[in-house]
Design a protein around this motif. Structure first.
Motif, short mmCIF file in Angstrom:
data_model
loop_
_atom_site.label_atom_id
_atom_site.label_comp_id
_atom_site.label_asym_id
_atom_site.label_seq_id
_atom_site.Cartn_x
_atom_site.Cartn_y
_atom_site.Cartn_z
N ILE A 208 0.87 -1.15 -0.07
CA ILE A 208 -0.14 0.02 0.21
C ILE A 208 1.01 1.29 -0.09
O ILE A 208 0.65 2.12 -0.65
CB ILE A 208 -0.92 -0.10 1.19
N VAL A 209 1.74 1.18 0.75
CA VAL A 209 2.87 2.50 0.84
C VAL A 209 3.44 2.69 -0.36
O VAL A 209 3.80 3.72 -0.93
CB VAL A 209 3.76 2.47 2.21
N LEU A 210 4.13 1.39 -0.79
CA LEU A 210 4.78 1.52 -2.17
C LEU A 210 3.95 2.24 -3.25
O LEU A 210 4.48 3.06 -3.93
CB LEU A 210 5.50 0.13 -2.39
N ILE A 211 2.96 1.75 -3.44
CA ILE A 211 1.90 2.10 -4.65
C ILE A 211 1.88 3.75 -4.33
O ILE A 211 1.78 4.51 -5.14
CB ILE A 211 0.61 1.21 -4.46
N ARG A 212 1.48 4.25 -3.01
CA ARG A 212 1.22 5.51 -2.80
C ARG A 212 2.65 6.44 -3.05
O ARG A 212 2.32 7.48 -3.75
CB ARG A 212 0.83 5.78 -1.22
N VAL A 213 3.53 5.82 -2.77
CA VAL A 213 4.85 6.60 -3.22
C VAL A 213 5.01 6.88 -4.58
O VAL A 213 5.53 7.64 -5.13
CB VAL A 213 6.04 5.88 -2.31
N LEU A 214 4.97 5.66 -5.11
CA LEU A 214 5.18 5.48 -6.52
C LEU A 214 4.14 6.10 -7.52
O LEU A 214 4.57 6.46 -8.67
CB LEU A 214 5.42 4.00 -7.08
N THR A 215 3.04 6.50 -6.85
CA THR A 215 1.80 7.35 -7.69
C THR A 215 1.96 8.80 -7.40
O THR A 215 1.28 9.66 -7.50
CB THR A 215 0.80 6.61 -7.67
N LEU A 216 3.20 9.13 -6.57
CA LEU A 216 3.01 10.65 -5.94
C LEU A 216 3.34 11.58 -7.22
O LEU A 216 2.97 12.97 -7.32
CB LEU A 216 3.92 10.67 -4.92
N GLN A 226 11.86 17.46 -8.24
CA GLN A 226 11.48 16.54 -6.95
C GLN A 226 10.48 15.51 -7.31
O GLN A 226 9.17 15.82 -6.74
CB GLN A 226 11.25 17.31 -5.55
N ASN A 227 10.72 14.57 -7.99
CA ASN A 227 9.77 13.51 -8.48
C ASN A 227 9.93 12.10 -8.32
O ASN A 227 11.07 11.91 -7.65
CB ASN A 227 9.30 14.08 -9.85
N VAL A 228 9.05 11.31 -8.60
CA VAL A 228 9.38 9.94 -8.30
C VAL A 228 10.68 9.47 -9.03
O VAL A 228 11.49 8.34 -8.25
CB VAL A 228 8.02 9.00 -8.55
N VAL A 229 10.55 9.67 -10.14
CA VAL A 229 11.78 9.17 -10.96
C VAL A 229 13.19 9.40 -10.33
O VAL A 229 14.17 8.71 -10.20
CB VAL A 229 11.92 9.52 -12.28
N ASN A 230 13.41 10.74 -10.03
CA ASN A 230 14.45 11.21 -9.24
C ASN A 230 14.71 10.75 -7.88
O ASN A 230 15.95 10.64 -7.37
CB ASN A 230 14.47 12.82 -9.40
#
Lengths: 533, 42
Positions: A208-216, A226-230
């Motif tokens: 759940i936390v991983l999905i939330r973080v990767l969809t920020l 300051q994005n997910v890829v970086n």
């Protein structure tokens, strides 16, 4: 008596695997691993990490599983007795007490840290910890630090025992009671049953936390970098020059070593409840693989990515430099505060996951002491549990009273949770491969095995793992001994922590002496004079 | 994120998830053939 015997057996193959994996998966998987990787070459850190896993962690783990099951077949459950069998003599039994000292002494502070996780989870469920995402970043981190200091007592000794600040103590009593009641229920009805639902629940929380973080995405348009890829890049971009630095290899070996719970005295105890034809080869590998999924698959993807998205390079680097507790309990709460309406829920899920990771580990710390007090002192389950709980609560109260700056805690962590683990693992692999004999070890490990351990691994256990371990241990001592000695000289809390370790050691050595007399009187083959087939 | 970062990330995830899936498949297979219960000593 038959009922008591039944309590001390594993019920299912999955149960054993999940219990051992639960022991290995702890806060370090989510907080220590990403920090170590980021500081030591990013993605390039993975190369020495996997080397250490193959040449150190997995082979020593297999040796420990084999030792435990063989010792169990001889009728023993505790590290001192089993080390006596493999080291063939009294001296081995006395040094084997390290295998009880480590889990017991680590539990003194680990249950306290577990308490923080439950406390933070509760606060996130009930409105957060008072970080205002609209305020300046310094103000936010200040609020988070103040909350941390208040809930951990890091500000002053005795702070957690003041009448207006008893919340942490209350959470501790809840956490400690859960631990003791589960251990008291026994291996299959307590530890196995709990880990069988806690481990899958932990995986769901992590997902759940991983999905939330990767969809920020890019939550702050003012900072498009300051994005997910970086954020993933901060963790994974390789810096190959780090591979030429001995410190990187040392950090990788240390991380593998601590994460797998080898040399901790836990696997040897858990495996002793297996029977002759129960598989240990596949079970040992599966437990290690499970740990790696949580460490690399979740820890390596969540923690620093989330921190980077909201704090950028500078903030994340500062967070990593504050250590595991700083990253987990001061920085991440700020990050959750920035996640909008779902932030508190994500924070609660994260800290509940850490709580599960911690409790599945702490259970494994109490069990070896319980087994030892039953075996050495001849106590039945109830008084043995009471004796173990009494010792642990005294130790934990010491950690909670001398809480200022975490010096007392850090001293136990360094000398027992790091230094002695190296010593125990070195003794185990040397006893196993050089005294017990690698051929006997191979035969014993393959009893009931569902996979064949590759031949090269036996060579590794005999000739590669011991010198590898010794080199890493020397490097560890060179790197840390001076500062630790200075800390002891300067701090009363550190001296008291060492005193507590010494008293616990003395009690365990007395226990070994009593146990040895009892075992000899009972005619048990404590020196392995009659080898089992 | 550099190309090297993507490679290290995916290879690492592939190794750990691949190993875990392989292990659990073997455990499931043994579970189907001989049951999840451990040896009863008989």
């Amino acid at each position: 008596m038959a009922g008591e015997k039944k309590l001390d057996e594993w019920g299912t193959r999955f149960g054993v695997i999940l219990a051992v994996a639960g022991s290995a998966v702890g806060l370090g998987n989510f907080l220590r691993f990403p920090g170590q990787a980021a500081q030591n070459g990013g993605g390039a850190f993975i190369s020495p990490y996997f080397c250490a896993l193959i040449f150190l962690g997995i082979p020593i783990g297999w040796a420990e599983w084999t030792m435990g099951r063989y010792g169990g077949r001889k009728g023993f459950r505790s590290a001192p007795a089993i080390m006596g069998i493999f080291g063939r003599g009294s001296a081995a039994r006395y040094v084997g007490s390290i295998g009880v000292l480590i889990p017991v002494a680590v539990s003194f502070y680990y249950t306290f840290v577990e308490t923080w996780c439950l406390g933070y989870c509760w606060h996130f469920l009930t409105g957060g910890i008072g970080v205002n995402p609209q305020a300046a970043i310094a103000e936010q981190t200040g609020a988070s630090r103040a909350f941390f200091a208040e809930s951990t007592g890091f500000g002053a000794d005795g702070a957690l025992f003041r009448l207006h600040n008893l919340e942490t103590l209350l959470f501790f009593m809840i956490v400690f009671s859960i631990n003791i009641s589960l251990v008291y229920r026994g291996i299959s009805k307590g530890i196995e049953k709990f880990c069988s639902w806690a481990m899958p629940s932990m995986a769901v929380c992590a997902l759940i936390v991983l999905i939330r973080v990767l969809t920020l995405g890019t939550p702050d348009p003012a900072h498009p970098d300051q994005n997910v890829v970086n954020g993933l890049g901060y963790m994974w971009n390789p810096n190959f020059s780090a591979l030429g630095n001995f410190r990187t290899w040392l950090a990788a070996a240390g991380q593998v070593f601590f994460t797998l719970s080898v040399g901790f005295g836990v696997i040897i105890n858990y495996a002793s409840y297996l029977r002759k034809k129960d598989d240990i080869a596949l079970s040992g590998l599966t437990a290690s693989a499970t740990n790696e999924v949580f460490e690399v698959g979740f820890g390596g993807m969540i923690t620093l990515t989330a921190a980077f998205i909201f704090l950028g390079v500078t903030g994340t680097t500062e967070a990593v430099s504050t250590g595991n507790f700083g990253l987990g309990f001061q920085t991440l709460p700020v990050v959750f505060a920035h996640m909008g309406s779902l932030g508190n829920l994500v924070g609660a899920v994260w800290f509940f996951m850490l709580f599960l990771a911690a409790i599945t580990s702490s259970l494994s710390m109490y069990q070896p002491a319980l087994a030892f007090s039953q075996e050495a002192l001849g106590l039945s389950r109830k008084p043995a549990t009471a004796a173990m709980a009494g010792l642990c609560i005294v130790g934990s109260f010491g950690v909670m009273w001398f809480s200022k700056g975490g010096v007392f805690l850090d001293t136990i962590d360094f000398w027992v949770g790091s230094f002695l683990i190296f010593v125990m693992a070195a003794l185990q692999i040397i006893f196993f491969s050089w005294i017990f004999g690698i051929e006997r070890g191979r035969k014993e490990a393959h009893n009931g095995a569902l996979i064949r351990i590759p031949d090269v691994m036996w060579f590794v256990m005999r000739y590669v793992a011991p010198p590898y371990l010794i080199v890493v241990f020397i490097g560890f001592c060179v790197q840390n001994m001076k500062s630790s000695a200075q800390l002891i000289a300067a701090s009363t809390a550190a001296k008291l922590a060492l005193g507590l370790i010494a008293l616990t050691t003395a009690a365990l050595l007395a226990g070994v002496r009593i146990g040895e007399k009892r075992w000899r009187a009972a005619g048990l083959d404590i020196d392995d004079k009659i080898p089992l087939d | 994120m550099t190309a090297g970062g993507w490679i290290f990330m995916f290879v690492s995830l592939g190794i750990v998830w691949g190993l875990a899936v392989w292990c659990y498949r073997r455990v499931f297979v043994s579970h189907r053939t001989s049951g999840n219960q451990l040896d009863d000593g008989s």
